[in-house]
Design a protein around this motif. Structure first.
Motif, PDB file in Angstrom:
ATOM      1  N   GLY A   1       1.509  -4.382   2.981  1.00  0.00           N
ATOM      2  CA  GLY A   1       2.696  -3.624   2.628  1.00  0.00           C
ATOM      3  C   GLY A   1       3.731  -3.686   3.733  1.00  0.00           C
ATOM      4  O   GLY A   1       3.412  -4.027   4.873  1.00  0.00           O
ATOM      5  N   PRO A   2       4.977  -3.360   3.405  1.00  0.00           N
ATOM      6  CA  PRO A   2       6.024  -3.338   4.446  1.00  0.00           C
ATOM      7  C   PRO A   2       5.694  -2.312   5.536  1.00  0.00           C
ATOM      8  O   PRO A   2       5.203  -1.224   5.247  1.00  0.00           O
ATOM      9  CB  PRO A   2       7.282  -2.919   3.670  1.00  0.00           C
ATOM     10  CG  PRO A   2       6.999  -3.291   2.241  1.00  0.00           C
ATOM     11  CD  PRO A   2       5.525  -3.064   2.072  1.00  0.00           C
ATOM     12  N   GLU A   3       5.989  -2.683   6.778  1.00  0.00           N
ATOM     13  CA  GLU A   3       5.777  -1.787   7.920  1.00  0.00           C
ATOM     14  C   GLU A   3       7.100  -1.600   8.652  1.00  0.00           C
ATOM     15  O   GLU A   3       7.805  -2.579   8.937  1.00  0.00           O
ATOM     16  CB  GLU A   3       4.732  -2.364   8.873  1.00  0.00           C
ATOM     17  CG  GLU A   3       3.337  -2.446   8.288  1.00  0.00           C
ATOM     18  CD  GLU A   3       2.324  -3.005   9.274  1.00  0.00           C
ATOM     19  OE1 GLU A   3       1.249  -2.405   9.413  1.00  0.00           O
ATOM     20  OE2 GLU A   3       2.627  -4.020   9.908  1.00  0.00           O
TER      21      GLU A   3
ATOM     22  N   GLN B   1      -2.761   4.929   6.232  1.00  0.00           N
ATOM     23  CA  GLN B   1      -2.575   6.263   5.672  1.00  0.00           C
ATOM     24  C   GLN B   1      -2.348   6.253   4.165  1.00  0.00           C
ATOM     25  O   GLN B   1      -2.530   7.266   3.508  1.00  0.00           O
ATOM     26  CB  GLN B   1      -1.400   6.951   6.354  1.00  0.00           C
ATOM     27  CG  GLN B   1      -1.599   7.173   7.850  1.00  0.00           C
ATOM     28  CD  GLN B   1      -0.476   8.005   8.419  1.00  0.00           C
ATOM     29  OE1 GLN B   1      -0.235   9.140   8.030  1.00  0.00           O
ATOM     30  NE2 GLN B   1       0.251   7.413   9.347  1.00  0.00           N
ATOM     31  N   VAL B   2      -1.906   5.107   3.647  1.00  0.00           N
ATOM     32  CA  VAL B   2      -1.697   4.954   2.209  1.00  0.00           C
ATOM     33  C   VAL B   2      -2.504   3.737   1.765  1.00  0.00           C
ATOM     34  O   VAL B   2      -2.316   2.649   2.320  1.00  0.00           O
ATOM     35  CB  VAL B   2      -0.211   4.765   1.870  1.00  0.00           C
ATOM     36  CG1 VAL B   2      -0.026   4.583   0.365  1.00  0.00           C
ATOM     37  CG2 VAL B   2       0.604   5.956   2.369  1.00  0.00           C
TER      38      VAL B   2
ATOM     39  N   VAL C   1       4.188  -7.110  -7.976  1.00  0.00           N
ATOM     40  CA  VAL C   1       3.384  -6.343  -7.027  1.00  0.00           C
ATOM     41  C   VAL C   1       3.949  -4.927  -6.974  1.00  0.00           C
ATOM     42  O   VAL C   1       5.155  -4.742  -6.857  1.00  0.00           O
ATOM     43  CB  VAL C   1       3.406  -6.966  -5.621  1.00  0.00           C
ATOM     44  CG1 VAL C   1       2.622  -6.095  -4.637  1.00  0.00           C
ATOM     45  CG2 VAL C   1       2.819  -8.376  -5.657  1.00  0.00           C
ATOM     46  N   TYR C   2       3.071  -3.947  -7.080  1.00  0.00           N
ATOM     47  CA  TYR C   2       3.478  -2.542  -7.057  1.00  0.00           C
ATOM     48  C   TYR C   2       2.995  -1.905  -5.751  1.00  0.00           C
ATOM     49  O   TYR C   2       1.817  -1.953  -5.415  1.00  0.00           O
ATOM     50  CB  TYR C   2       2.905  -1.800  -8.259  1.00  0.00           C
ATOM     51  CG  TYR C   2       3.594  -2.197  -9.544  1.00  0.00           C
ATOM     52  CD1 TYR C   2       3.272  -3.402 -10.176  1.00  0.00           C
ATOM     53  CD2 TYR C   2       4.590  -1.408 -10.113  1.00  0.00           C
ATOM     54  CE1 TYR C   2       3.922  -3.795 -11.328  1.00  0.00           C
ATOM     55  CE2 TYR C   2       5.243  -1.791 -11.270  1.00  0.00           C
ATOM     56  CZ  TYR C   2       4.905  -2.994 -11.874  1.00  0.00           C
ATOM     57  OH  TYR C   2       5.543  -3.384 -13.020  1.00  0.00           O
ATOM     58  N   PHE C   3       3.946  -1.300  -5.046  1.00  0.00           N
ATOM     59  CA  PHE C   3       3.634  -0.621  -3.786  1.00  0.00           C
ATOM     60  C   PHE C   3       3.767   0.876  -3.966  1.00  0.00           C
ATOM     61  O   PHE C   3       4.763   1.372  -4.491  1.00  0.00           O
ATOM     62  CB  PHE C   3       4.576  -1.070  -2.674  1.00  0.00           C
ATOM     63  CG  PHE C   3       4.366  -2.483  -2.206  1.00  0.00           C
ATOM     64  CD1 PHE C   3       5.207  -3.498  -2.625  1.00  0.00           C
ATOM     65  CD2 PHE C   3       3.330  -2.791  -1.345  1.00  0.00           C
ATOM     66  CE1 PHE C   3       5.020  -4.801  -2.196  1.00  0.00           C
ATOM     67  CE2 PHE C   3       3.139  -4.096  -0.905  1.00  0.00           C
ATOM     68  CZ  PHE C   3       3.981  -5.099  -1.350  1.00  0.00           C
ATOM     69  N   CYS C   4       2.793   1.581  -3.484  1.00  0.00           N
ATOM     70  CA  CYS C   4       2.836   3.025  -3.356  1.00  0.00           C
ATOM     71  C   CYS C   4       3.384   3.335  -1.965  1.00  0.00           C
ATOM     72  O   CYS C   4       3.045   2.642  -0.991  1.00  0.00           O
ATOM     73  CB  CYS C   4       1.417   3.562  -3.524  1.00  0.00           C
ATOM     74  SG  CYS C   4       1.201   5.298  -3.200  1.00  0.00           S
ATOM     75  N   ALA C   5       4.229   4.359  -1.851  1.00  0.00           N
ATOM     76  CA  ALA C   5       4.800   4.720  -0.549  1.00  0.00           C
ATOM     77  C   ALA C   5       4.885   6.236  -0.453  1.00  0.00           C
ATOM     78  O   ALA C   5       4.958   6.931  -1.474  1.00  0.00           O
ATOM     79  CB  ALA C   5       6.172   4.089  -0.370  1.00  0.00           C
ATOM     80  N   ALA C   6       4.885   6.736   0.772  1.00  0.00           N
ATOM     81  CA  ALA C   6       4.928   8.182   0.984  1.00  0.00           C
ATOM     82  C   ALA C   6       5.766   8.505   2.209  1.00  0.00           C
ATOM     83  O   ALA C   6       5.897   7.689   3.123  1.00  0.00           O
ATOM     84  CB  ALA C   6       3.512   8.725   1.162  1.00  0.00           C
ATOM     85  N   SER C   7       6.335   9.716   2.187  1.00  0.00           N
ATOM     86  CA  SER C   7       7.086  10.184   3.354  1.00  0.00           C
ATOM     87  C   SER C   7       6.678  11.616   3.673  1.00  0.00           C
ATOM     88  O   SER C   7       6.177  12.344   2.807  1.00  0.00           O
ATOM     89  CB  SER C   7       8.593  10.098   3.126  1.00  0.00           C
ATOM     90  OG  SER C   7       9.001  10.991   2.112  1.00  0.00           O
ATOM     91  N   ALA C   8       6.896  12.002   4.930  1.00  0.00           N
ATOM     92  CA  ALA C   8       6.513  13.331   5.401  1.00  0.00           C
ATOM     93  C   ALA C   8       7.735  14.048   5.959  1.00  0.00           C
ATOM     94  O   ALA C   8       8.668  13.397   6.424  1.00  0.00           O
ATOM     95  CB  ALA C   8       5.440  13.216   6.472  1.00  0.00           C
TER      96      ALA C   8
ATOM     97  N   PHE D   1       3.917   2.540   3.488  1.00  0.00           N
ATOM     98  CA  PHE D   1       3.552   1.798   2.280  1.00  0.00           C
ATOM     99  C   PHE D   1       2.059   1.491   2.237  1.00  0.00           C
ATOM    100  O   PHE D   1       1.411   1.315   3.275  1.00  0.00           O
ATOM    101  CB  PHE D   1       4.307   0.473   2.226  1.00  0.00           C
ATOM    102  CG  PHE D   1       5.745   0.593   1.815  1.00  0.00           C
ATOM    103  CD1 PHE D   1       6.726   0.903   2.752  1.00  0.00           C
ATOM    104  CD2 PHE D   1       6.130   0.390   0.494  1.00  0.00           C
ATOM    105  CE1 PHE D   1       8.058   1.016   2.386  1.00  0.00           C
ATOM    106  CE2 PHE D   1       7.460   0.495   0.113  1.00  0.00           C
ATOM    107  CZ  PHE D   1       8.417   0.808   1.057  1.00  0.00           C
ATOM    108  N   GLY D   2       1.553   1.374   1.010  1.00  0.00           N
ATOM    109  CA  GLY D   2       0.228   0.820   0.792  1.00  0.00           C
ATOM    110  C   GLY D   2       0.311  -0.702   0.798  1.00  0.00           C
ATOM    111  O   GLY D   2       1.380  -1.285   0.992  1.00  0.00           O
TER     112      GLY D   2
END
Lengths: 116, 113
Positions: A42-44, B3-4, B87-94, B103-104
């Motif tokens: 995934g993107p970093e 983390q993801v 391609v499907y990416f899951c992502a999260a923010s805090a 991102f996953g």
């Protein structure tokens, strides 16, 4: 529809050479991000700007990578010298501000770097 | 430390059926979750998001479900179409993260005729 512009789309270089990528975010977007995506991952996040100031560059390899956003609009990411492991897609994104969850990141098409 | 996590690197479904893409996270501070879709040689494009105060968000054929106690979210696509292959990416923010997304690793969805 407003877009994030990136150039070049593709770059092939030899190791130890210098490379630079340019990004022009959506007009009015104060926050700009550079992400790196290695194939299969995934993107970093590499670096995040709020206007012309760096907000987060904790994952930027500062011995060889540098980024600037001098006038708070477009941005340049530089690698010198390039190494084989730098081969990746470099993605620029922008958003309106810093409020968590309030803004969706819009990505550019990316710059694909191949280091030989 | 990932983390993801998206534990399924690929998924294949038939056109018209439901696609379910899964995502797990470890950071309990995450309060906003997004799904991005990516075609080859293009940047990720935003698909749908959900705040941690909700457990479901729907937008047309796309629905995201959030289970905070399990730290799990899923994306449902009904009905699946060939153009959904990506391609499907899951992502999260805090909070306090400056809207930075984590991102996953992505799930490659293939919708077959």
């Amino acid at each position: 529809e407003a877009e994030v512009a990136q150039s070049p789309r593709y770059k092939i270089t030899e190791k130890s050479q210098a490379v630079a990528f340019w990004c022009d975010p959506i007009s009015g977007h104060a926050t700009l991000y550079w992400y790196r995506q290695i194939l299969g991952q995934g993107p970093e996040l590499l670096v995040q700007f709020q206007d012309e100031s760096v907000v987060d560059d904790s994952q930027l390899p500062k011995d060889r990578f540098s980024a600037e956003r001098l006038k708070g609009v477009d941005s340049t990411l530089k690698i010198q010298p390039a190494e084989l492991g730098d081969s990746a897609m470099y993605l620029c994104a922008s958003s309106l501000g810093l409020a968590s969850g309030a803004n969706v990141l819009t990505f550019g098409a990316g710059s694909r770097l191949t280091v030989l | 430390d990932q983390q993801v996590k998206q534990n399924s690197p690929s998924l294949s479904v038939q056109e018209g059926r439901i696609s379910i893409l899964n995502c797990d996270y470890t950071n309990s501070m995450f309060d906003y979750f997004l799904w991005y879709k990516k075609y080859p040689a293009e940047g990720p494009t935003f698909l749908i998001s959900i705040s941690s105060i909700k457990d479901k968000n729907e937008d047309g054929r796309f629905t995201v479900f959030l289970n905070k106690s399990a730290k799990h979210l899923s994306l449902h696509i009904v009905p699946s179409q060939p153009g959904d292959s990506a391609v499907y990416f899951c992502a999260a923010s805090a909070p306090g993260g400056g809207n930075k997304l984590t991102f996953g690793t992505g799930t490659q969805l293939k919708v077959e005729l």
